[in-house]
Enzyme design. Structure first.
Site, PDB file in Angstrom:
ATOM      1  N   ARG A   1      11.798   2.738   3.986  1.00  0.00           N
ATOM      2  CA  ARG A   1      11.416   3.508   5.138  1.00  0.00           C
ATOM      3  C   ARG A   1      10.170   2.861   5.824  1.00  0.00           C
ATOM      4  O   ARG A   1       9.391   3.749   6.189  1.00  0.00           O
ATOM      5  CB  ARG A   1      11.157   4.863   4.926  1.00  0.00           C
ATOM      6  CG  ARG A   1      10.531   5.025   3.567  1.00  0.00           C
ATOM      7  CD  ARG A   1      10.308   6.570   3.296  1.00  0.00           C
ATOM      8  NE  ARG A   1       9.402   6.739   2.235  1.00  0.00           N
ATOM      9  CZ  ARG A   1       8.708   7.696   2.084  1.00  0.00           C
ATOM     10  NH1 ARG A   1       8.269   8.582   3.002  1.00  0.00           N
ATOM     11  NH2 ARG A   1       7.950   7.617   1.046  1.00  0.00           N
TER      12      ARG A   1
ATOM     13  N   LYS B   1       5.137   3.420   8.515  1.00  0.00           N
ATOM     14  CA  LYS B   1       5.864   4.195   7.284  1.00  0.00           C
ATOM     15  C   LYS B   1       6.583   5.437   7.930  1.00  0.00           C
ATOM     16  O   LYS B   1       5.951   6.313   8.571  1.00  0.00           O
ATOM     17  CB  LYS B   1       4.799   4.809   6.197  1.00  0.00           C
ATOM     18  CG  LYS B   1       5.473   4.943   4.956  1.00  0.00           C
ATOM     19  CD  LYS B   1       4.625   5.234   3.859  1.00  0.00           C
ATOM     20  CE  LYS B   1       5.382   5.543   2.587  1.00  0.00           C
ATOM     21  NZ  LYS B   1       4.574   5.670   1.314  1.00  0.00           N
TER      22      LYS B   1
ATOM     23  N   ASP C   1      17.217   7.863   4.946  1.00  0.00           N
ATOM     24  CA  ASP C   1      17.300   7.796   6.116  1.00  0.00           C
ATOM     25  C   ASP C   1      16.315   6.966   7.070  1.00  0.00           C
ATOM     26  O   ASP C   1      16.286   6.850   8.150  1.00  0.00           O
ATOM     27  CB  ASP C   1      17.490   9.060   6.907  1.00  0.00           C
ATOM     28  CG  ASP C   1      16.222   9.807   6.409  1.00  0.00           C
ATOM     29  OD1 ASP C   1      15.351   9.345   5.947  1.00  0.00           O
ATOM     30  OD2 ASP C   1      15.902  11.168   6.773  1.00  0.00           O
ATOM     31  N   GLY C   2      15.276   6.585   6.086  1.00  0.00           N
ATOM     32  CA  GLY C   2      14.222   5.696   6.513  1.00  0.00           C
ATOM     33  C   GLY C   2      13.222   6.202   7.352  1.00  0.00           C
ATOM     34  O   GLY C   2      12.294   5.690   7.746  1.00  0.00           O
TER      35      GLY C   2
ATOM     36  N   ARG D   1       3.508  -6.123  -3.755  1.00  0.00           N
ATOM     37  CA  ARG D   1       3.515  -5.499  -4.847  1.00  0.00           C
ATOM     38  C   ARG D   1       4.018  -6.030  -6.588  1.00  0.00           C
ATOM     39  O   ARG D   1       4.450  -6.996  -6.450  1.00  0.00           O
ATOM     40  CB  ARG D   1       4.498  -4.351  -4.955  1.00  0.00           C
ATOM     41  CG  ARG D   1       4.477  -3.539  -3.591  1.00  0.00           C
ATOM     42  CD  ARG D   1       6.027  -3.131  -3.142  1.00  0.00           C
ATOM     43  NE  ARG D   1       5.738  -2.911  -1.629  1.00  0.00           N
ATOM     44  CZ  ARG D   1       5.727  -1.431  -1.431  1.00  0.00           C
ATOM     45  NH1 ARG D   1       5.910  -0.408  -2.375  1.00  0.00           N
ATOM     46  NH2 ARG D   1       5.542  -0.827  -0.119  1.00  0.00           N
TER      47      ARG D   1
ATOM     48  N   ASP E   1       6.638  -0.760  -8.460  1.00  0.00           N
ATOM     49  CA  ASP E   1       6.857  -1.137  -7.147  1.00  0.00           C
ATOM     50  C   ASP E   1       5.781  -0.416  -6.071  1.00  0.00           C
ATOM     51  O   ASP E   1       5.642  -0.553  -5.007  1.00  0.00           O
ATOM     52  CB  ASP E   1       8.316  -0.683  -6.508  1.00  0.00           C
ATOM     53  CG  ASP E   1       8.380   0.765  -6.762  1.00  0.00           C
ATOM     54  OD1 ASP E   1       8.701   1.145  -8.174  1.00  0.00           O
ATOM     55  OD2 ASP E   1       8.807   1.504  -5.961  1.00  0.00           O
ATOM     56  N   ASN E   2       4.965   0.435  -6.642  1.00  0.00           N
ATOM     57  CA  ASN E   2       4.063   1.083  -6.044  1.00  0.00           C
ATOM     58  C   ASN E   2       2.581   0.501  -6.642  1.00  0.00           C
ATOM     59  O   ASN E   2       1.675   1.342  -6.206  1.00  0.00           O
ATOM     60  CB  ASN E   2       3.857   2.689  -6.257  1.00  0.00           C
ATOM     61  CG  ASN E   2       5.136   3.344  -5.492  1.00  0.00           C
ATOM     62  OD1 ASN E   2       5.608   2.671  -4.782  1.00  0.00           O
ATOM     63  ND2 ASN E   2       5.403   4.535  -6.038  1.00  0.00           N
TER      64      ASN E   2
HETATM   65  P1  AMP Z   1       8.598   5.859  -3.023  1.00  0.00           P
HETATM   66  O1  AMP Z   1       8.810   7.051  -4.169  1.00  0.00           O
HETATM   67  O2  AMP Z   1       7.857   6.321  -1.688  1.00  0.00           O
HETATM   68  O3  AMP Z   1       7.723   4.743  -3.436  1.00  0.00           O
HETATM   69  O4  AMP Z   1       9.927   5.053  -2.686  1.00  0.00           O
HETATM   70  C1  AMP Z   1      10.830   4.658  -3.819  1.00  0.00           C
HETATM   71  C2  AMP Z   1      11.857   3.827  -2.991  1.00  0.00           C
HETATM   72  O5  AMP Z   1      12.711   4.734  -2.092  1.00  0.00           O
HETATM   73  C3  AMP Z   1      11.187   2.771  -1.876  1.00  0.00           C
HETATM   74  O6  AMP Z   1      12.139   1.613  -2.205  1.00  0.00           O
HETATM   75  C4  AMP Z   1      11.277   3.405  -0.700  1.00  0.00           C
HETATM   76  O7  AMP Z   1      11.566   2.630   0.387  1.00  0.00           O
HETATM   77  C5  AMP Z   1      12.637   4.385  -0.838  1.00  0.00           C
HETATM   78  N1  AMP Z   1      12.699   5.561  -0.054  1.00  0.00           N
HETATM   79  C6  AMP Z   1      11.993   6.421  -0.257  1.00  0.00           C
HETATM   80  N2  AMP Z   1      12.283   7.665   0.770  1.00  0.00           N
HETATM   81  C7  AMP Z   1      13.098   6.737   1.438  1.00  0.00           C
HETATM   82  C8  AMP Z   1      13.918   7.320   2.892  1.00  0.00           C
HETATM   83  N3  AMP Z   1      13.787   8.355   3.438  1.00  0.00           N
HETATM   84  N4  AMP Z   1      14.671   6.409   3.220  1.00  0.00           N
HETATM   85  C9  AMP Z   1      14.933   5.209   2.834  1.00  0.00           C
HETATM   86  N5  AMP Z   1      14.422   4.912   1.748  1.00  0.00           N
HETATM   87  C10 AMP Z   1      13.442   5.654   0.964  1.00  0.00           C
HETATM   88 MG    MG Z   2       6.984   3.015  -2.843  1.00  0.00          MG
END
Ligand code: AMP
Ligand code: MG
Length: 483
Positions: A84, A103, A115-116, A173, A244-245
């Site tokens: 996203r 973002k 849903d991105g 990352r 990944d973070n």
């Molecule tokens: P995060 O917890 O934000 O680091 O997200 C972990 C993974 O889930 C990453 O690959 C994000 O891109 C994906 N992700 C989180 N929220 C969404 C969303 N609403 N739509 C698509 N991918 C998501």
């Molecule tokens: Mg992330």
């Protein structure tokens, strides 16, 4: 905004091109002129709003989403990526280039079932914390703006989508290296390509050979240790320290259910999805090392393991040194002696104080701020009244005064304490109040909070209430990863 050709495009396997779908009725919810200055942008214009909301093309933008993987809560996820977040490319600013990312910009090939999009509350939280950490001198990505919209998105209920415009020195990352080590698309030459790219872009003083690689990994270890030392010093819990973070540059990155400590608690957990406390406040230093070990593992095809281990072995030393560098001024310990015994005894003194804070259920930020009221030469102290365990405090205070010695200029000493012990941090309940107001169409609390957090070390009489401990409803707010 002047976008230049993004060098990442030289690595075609590392990204997919993707265009944002746009959103209905975009409007500025928040704007950071301080971040805008990094890109020499003078004001939030209508054409910028249309471009950053994805409704109009931006000249020179590359529009891509990166592929990566990562260890999430200890387990390996082989296919992640910007689900996203759409990167526009590099924008040139007066002091260097910044990746600009939308973002919540819309779906990408890595969205899986998502849903991105990002909901307004998470976009606002990311905006506020990015700018707040920066003004607390913590290495972090930045945020230019939050764009609100009418676009409905479904989480537990229907909410409105929003976009945070993130600025990052790099979006690389730990998980990028893991992907190109472990995936079937990976191979040593791909890893090398990524590493050479990273070094050329961000470590111009290092060479792309064995010596350079070794020095580079030592730098990543040191930068990560430094970032985490900052977190432990100011009472910040990231909440989702998945690999990944983790930014390769040691910038605080990808914000979710983060929180500042209110009442000091080593095992404080801020993430609803982390009941076992893998990422609890006090676990962060150890998790930093664990994450670096995963990165090292991914690098074994191209860097000798002896070099990797040598750097990993310095993590704890780096972390402790950085922690002392940041902590000593908070207590006013200006004389330092470069010896292990002194470091150890200062660590015990600091640890003694945080243990007392925890035992007495004291507020982290406000208790440190009290050092600015202290007459360090006096027997009794401005701090004492806050403690229930007075004997415990008196014993600690005696040891502290012995270590401190006599202070000649008390007023100056107090002023210096206030320059390192912030008065205002982004407490969860404050973010929550601002978000509720935005939902009701009132942007004033958000803008006030943003303004106060720009000078967190200053007394700001009219905003005294924003330094208060949380009210009953705001205590122990635990956020979910829901985004
Ligand atoms: P995060 O917890 O934000 O680091 O997200 C972990 C993974 O889930 C990453 O690959 C994000 O891109 C994906 N992700 C989180 N929220 C969404 C969303 N609403 N739509 C698509 N991918 C998501
Ligand atoms: Mg992330």
């Amino acid at each position: 905004m002047q976008l230049k050709q993004d060098f990442f495009e030289q690595l075609p396997e590392f990204y997919s091109q993707v265009f944002p779908l746009g959103i209905s009725n975009p409007h500025w919810l928040a704007w950071s002129q301080d971040a805008a200055d990094l890109l020499a942008i003078n004001a939030p214009t209508e054409s910028l709003l249309q471009g950053l909301s994805g409704n109009a093309a931006i000249d020179g933008a590359s529009y891509y989403a990166q592929v990566y993987s990562g260890h999430q809560f200890g387990g390996y996820s082989s296919q992640l990526g910007d689900g996203r977040s759409i990167i526009l490319g590099e924008a040139l600013g007066p002091q260097g280039a910044w990746d600009v990312a939308l973002k919540g910009g819309g779906p990408t090939p890595y969205s899986r079932h998502g849903d991105g999009r990002a909901v307004m509350r998470s976009a606002v939280r990311e905006f506020l914390i990015s700018e707040a950490l920066h003004h607390l001198h913590v290495p972090t990505t930045r945020a230019l703006a939050v764009i609100g919209s009418d676009l409905p998105v479904w989480r537990e209920t229907q909410e409105a989508a929003a976009i945070t415009v993130r600025l990052a020195r790099s979006h690389i990352r730990f998980g990028h290296f893991e992907f190109f080590c472990h995936s079937e698309r990976g191979a040593p030459d791909k890893l090398k390509q990524l590493l050479n790219f990273t070094i050329k872009q961000h470590y111009p003083d290092l060479s792309c050979d064995a010596l350079g690689y070794k020095a580079w990994f030592a730098r990543v270890v040191a930068d990560t240790a430094k970032m985490i030392a900052h977190w432990q010093t100011i009472g910040f819990a990231h909440g989702v320290m998945n690999t990944d973070n983790m930014s390769i540059l040691g910038d605080t990155f990808d914000f979710g259910p983060f929180a500042f400590l209110d009442t000091f608690k080593e095992d404080f957990i801020c993430n609803h999805s982390d009941p076992e406390g893998r990422y609890a406040f006090g676990q962060q230093p150890g998790i930093g090392l664990w994450n670096l070990q995963r990165l090292a593992q991914a690098l074994t095809p191209i860097i000798p393991s002896d070099d990797l281990v040598a750097a990993l072995n310095l993590y704890q030393v780096e972390l402790v040194q950085q922690y002392l560098v940041l902590m000593r001024p908070k207590l006013g310990l200006t004389t330092t002696y470069q010896c292990v015994e002194q470091d150890q005894s200062d660590l015990e003194l600091i640890g003694g104080f945080t243990t007392l804070m925890e035992k007495n259920h004291l507020d982290h930020t406000n208790t440190w701020r009290r050092f600015g009221l202290l007459d360090p030469n006096a027997c009794s102290s401005a701090l004492r009244d806050d403690f229930v365990d007075l004997n415990g405090f008196d014993t600690w205070y005696q040891a502290y005064q012995m270590r401190l010695g006599k202070v000649d200029e008390v007023h100056q000493w107090q002023v210096a304490r206030n320059q390192v012990n912030p008065k205002y941090v982004l407490r969860n309940y404050l973010a929550q109040e601002a978000i509720i107001a935005v939902e009701e169409g009132n942007l004033t609390p958000l803008h006030q909070l943003q303004k106060v957090l720009q000078t967190p070390f200053d007394e700001q009489a009219e905003f005294e209430h924003l330094a208060k401990r949380p009210p009953d409803w705001g205590q122990g707010l635990i956020m979910s990863c829901s985004s």
